[in-house]
Enzyme design. Structure first.
Site, short mmCIF file in Angstrom:
data_model
loop_
_atom_site.label_atom_id
_atom_site.label_comp_id
_atom_site.label_asym_id
_atom_site.label_seq_id
_atom_site.Cartn_x
_atom_site.Cartn_y
_atom_site.Cartn_z
N GLU A 146 0.99 -1.34 -0.03
CA GLU A 146 0.22 -0.14 -0.05
C GLU A 146 0.98 1.33 0.05
OE1 GLU A 146 -2.87 0.00 3.35
OE2 GLU A 146 -2.97 2.14 3.24
N GLU A 195 -2.88 10.66 2.63
CA GLU A 195 -4.06 10.67 3.53
C GLU A 195 -3.88 12.10 4.11
OE1 GLU A 195 -5.62 6.82 5.27
OE2 GLU A 195 -3.42 7.16 5.90
#
Ligand SMILES: *[C@@H]1O[C@H](CO)[C@@H](O)[C@H](O)[C@H]1NC(C)=O
Ligand SMILES: *[C@@H]1O[C@H](CO)[C@@H](O)[C@H](O)[C@H]1NC(C)=O
Ligand SMILES: *[C@@H]1O[C@H](CO)[C@@H](O)[C@H](O)[C@H]1NC(C)=O
Ligand SMILES: *[C@@H]1O[C@H](CO)[C@@H](O)[C@H](O)[C@H]1NC(C)=O
Ligand SMILES: *[C@@H]1O[C@H](CO)[C@@H](O)[C@H](O)[C@H]1NC(C)=O
Ligand SMILES: *[C@@H]1O[C@H](CO)[C@@H](O)[C@H](O)[C@H]1NC(C)=O
Ligand SMILES: *[C@@H]1O[C@H](CO)[C@@H](O)[C@H](O)[C@H]1NC(C)=O
Ligand SMILES: *[C@@H]1O[C@H](CO)[C@@H](O)[C@H](O)[C@H]1NC(C)=O
Ligand SMILES: *[C@@H]1O[C@H](CO)[C@@H](O)[C@H](O)[C@H]1NC(C)=O
Ligand SMILES: *[C@@H]1O[C@H](CO)[C@@H](O)[C@H](O)[C@H]1NC(C)=O
Ligand SMILES: *[C@@H]1O[C@H](CO)[C@@H](O)[C@H](O)[C@H]1NC(C)=O
Ligand SMILES: *[C@@H]1O[C@H](CO)[C@@H](O)[C@H](O)[C@H]1NC(C)=O
Length: 379
Positions: free
Chosen positions: A176, A180
């Site tokens: 991943e 964010e």
């Protein structure tokens, strides 16, 4: 400013949380079959290990996110549609599939699948992802995978404590790479990465600051993921570089660097709610204030996406007969081998076949009985 190592670790665990939170809302997931992992594989009857670690069959189990290493065999999950250069805008939602149960693997037909939540369009051709108290957040994932390449999302984040906007890549074995945005800070973005679901280094999570208001202004957030180097950029400027060699264990040769084909995910999710761990709530900037005047006036929290562009950089260019990526057995270094394949990704019958029903586009749904209100994604 960097996060403290404590909150860094907390932040690091977060991207997995929406998945876990969703589990409770997954009707019949447990009934479909038992749990799966790399030591207890799925049986032939329910061959596919879903992103949530449950065995089953059908579109929700065997397509995007199906874990090849925990499924019945390396070929149980459907092949992953190969990367294609694209610049996706949202003037029309014709290429967003609203109901993932109806997905047949045709990545030429759909760019994104709405996995959960609600979306709206604007007259300026933007995609708006909604978050409400009753319905939770919204997540879309690309139909195609990227096995190295440069990906840019032009987006505007939320601006509310506890509400997180995200643009990430996620592989089927949970490599991943993240951008964010906890909503209480609108001058910052956080970068992070995982290898097979774990955070490889203390320094994995970092904060980039001094951005002009990320709620009011579009910025281009880029993940430039190359075989030997990963960079994060804002508006074309590199803000962080990670070398593959820096996360390679020199004694074992294991490289804890994201290295498996990944889908692009766009989301807005509620981290500041009582069902989340305290560390998550704090990381996200506190509990969500459902009395916020923005929420009251719009009826939801939201994040805007203007475009997503993808420039593929496979280690060897894919010839025209290549349709997909498939997993092979582990190479040295506990990393599965990845190959090009000419197997079709489209399935209409058998274990991975979609639920019956016609895969209506967003527009068909908007124009239909539900009017302009987008529909809740079903799992
Ligand atoms: C794998 O799944 C089996 C069966 O559910 C469980 O007993 C085992 O603890 C799991 N292993 C890991 C490492 O999670
Ligand atoms: C994608 O296309 C849009 C519309 O043409 C353009 O404004 C945008 O700059 C492009 N994005 C990238 C990253 O190339
Ligand atoms: C996949 O979608 C493309 C584009 O809509 C279409 O031309 C093609 O017929 C579809 N393939 C199958 C097998 O349905
Ligand atoms: C959303 O798209 C539909 C279909 O093209 C259009 O009728 C509608 O005006 C759009 N909404 C906005 C706010 O632009
Ligand atoms: C913002 O810029 C100042 C001055 O260059 C720098 O000291 C500070 O660390 C930056 N803040 C963040 C969060 O990057
Ligand atoms: C492995 O060796 C390289 C080259 O000497 C070094 O840069 C890197 O930090 C080492 N990796 C780790 C995890 O120590
Ligand atoms: C946002 O939340 C973080 C984490 O709790 C905190 O460190 C930071 O000070 C908050 N920022 C603002 C502007 O309140
Ligand atoms: C929000 O408003 C409701 C009803 O007016 C009230 O009961 C609640 O305490 C308020 N919550 C916050 C966080 O202000
Ligand atoms: C292959 O590597 C994965 C990832 O490290 C590991 O979980 C799995 O057990 C390995 N499988 C075999 C057969 O070595
Ligand atoms: C594509 O075609 C070439 C040339 O015929 C062949 O060498 C290659 O193996 C094929 N690749 C795939 C994935 O089928
Ligand atoms: C598809 O791949 C197989 C090997 O996996 C090869 O024998 C065949 O020629 C390929 N077909 C095409 C059209 O490339
Ligand atoms: C999605 O499609 C499935 C299969 O047709 C159907 O059962 C389900 O109700 C649909 N979900 C929504 C939200 O329409």
């Amino acid at each position: 400013m960097l996060l403290s190592s404590c909150s860094r670790a907390v932040g690091a665990m977060l991207s997995a949380l929406p998945l876990l939170a969703l589990l409770s809302a997954l009707p019949g997931a447990a009934a479909q079959g038992e749990t799966c992992n790399t030591t207890t594989l799925c049986s032939s009857a329910n061959p596919c290990c879903s992103p949530y670690g449950y065995c089953g069959s059908g579109a929700n189990f065997c397509f995007g996110g199906c874990d090849p290493l925990a499924s019945h065999s390396l070929t149980s999950c459907e092949p992953e549609p190969v990367c294609q250069n694209a610049n996706i805008s949202f003037n029309s939602f014709d290429r967003i599939l609203m109901n993932q149960s109806l997905y047949d693997g045709n990545a030429s037909r759909w760019d994104f699948i709405l996995n959960e939540g609600n979306i709206q369009n604007t007259s300026a051709g933007e995609l708006v992802m909604l978050l409400t108290e009753s319905n939770g957040g919204t997540r879309l994932s690309s139909t195609r995978y990227v096995h190295y390449g440069q990906m840019t999302a032009r987006l505007k984040t939320g601006r509310w404590g506890g509400v997180v906007t995200a643009f990430i890549t996620m592989s089927d074995i949970k490599d991943e790479i993240d951008w964010e945005f906890p909503g209480n800070e609108t001058s910052q973005g956080q970068t992070n990465y995982f290898w097979q679901g774990v955070i490889p280094a203390q320094t994995a999570g970092q904060t980039t600051g001094n951005l002009t208001d990320t709620f009011s202004n579009y910025h281009d957030y880029t993940i430039d993921w190359q075989p030997d180097q990963l960079q994060w950029l804002v508006d074309g400027n590199v803000v962080r570089t990670l070398l593959r060699s820096s996360v390679t264990d020199n004694s074992t040769g294991v490289s804890r660097y994201p290295n498996t084909p990944s889908r692009i995910e766009l989301s807005i999710w509620p981290a500041g709610i009582s069902s989340e761990p305290q560390g998550t709530v704090e990381w996200a900037g506190g509990y969500i204030n459902w009395n916020d005047s923005d929420y009251k006036s719009a009826g939801h929290f939201y994040a805007y996406v203007d475009s997503v562009s993808i420039t593929c950089n496979d280690a060897t260019p894919a010839s025209s007969n290549v349709t997909s990526y498939v997993y092979g057995s582990n190479s040295t270094g506990n990393t599965p081998s990845i190959s090009f394949s000419n197997k079709s990704t489209i399935v209409t019958t058998g274990a991975a076949a979609p639920a019956t029903g016609s895969p209506r586009s967003a527009w068909a749904i908007f124009a239909g009985v539900l009017g302009a209100v987008a529909l809740a994604g079903a799992f």
